[in-house]
Design an enzyme around this catalytic site. Structure first.
Site, mmCIF file in Angstrom:
data_model
loop_
_atom_site.group_PDB
_atom_site.id
_atom_site.type_symbol
_atom_site.label_atom_id
_atom_site.label_comp_id
_atom_site.label_asym_id
_atom_site.label_seq_id
_atom_site.Cartn_x
_atom_site.Cartn_y
_atom_site.Cartn_z
ATOM 1 N N GLU A 212 0.830 -1.207 0.000
ATOM 2 C CA GLU A 212 0.000 0.000 0.000
ATOM 3 C C GLU A 212 0.865 1.258 0.000
ATOM 4 O O GLU A 212 0.560 2.234 -0.698
ATOM 5 C CB GLU A 212 -0.939 0.003 1.209
ATOM 6 N N GLU B 107 1.585 6.483 -7.051
ATOM 7 C CA GLU B 107 0.537 7.424 -7.458
ATOM 8 C C GLU B 107 1.024 8.865 -7.331
ATOM 9 O O GLU B 107 0.738 9.698 -8.197
ATOM 10 C CB GLU B 107 -0.733 7.203 -6.639
#
Length: 84
Positions: free
Chosen positions: A30, A37
């Site tokens: 994660e 991103e």
């Protein structure tokens, strides 16, 4: 919830190790997804098809890691409640 289940099932040390490894793996993936991103947003602030693919694949990696962690948790639970 996984830690609470481990306590309730009285997991042995090996079970705790596997459970914590699964949790750490999902958190690490994660974090990598979040970093990717952010980099994609920095490099390509406008919408771009390749940027979308990169973000989607990174999110899919988190999903795969989470599914693997669930499989490990289910296996540990079955192992903990199996009669010996």
């Amino acid at each position: 919830m996984a830690v609470a289940a481990g306590i309730a099932l009285r997991l042995p040390p090996l079970g705790w190790g596997l459970l914590l490894l699964g949790i750490a793996f999902v958190l690490a993936v994660e974090l990598l997804n979040t970093a990717l991103e952010a980099v994609v947003d920095l490099v390509s602030p406008d919408d771009h098809p390749l940027a979308k693919i990169a973000k989607d694949v990174a999110a899919a990696a988190v999903l795969v890691a989470a599914a693997g962690a669930v499989a490990v948790a289910v296996t540990l639970a079955a192992w903990a409640i199996a009669p010996r």
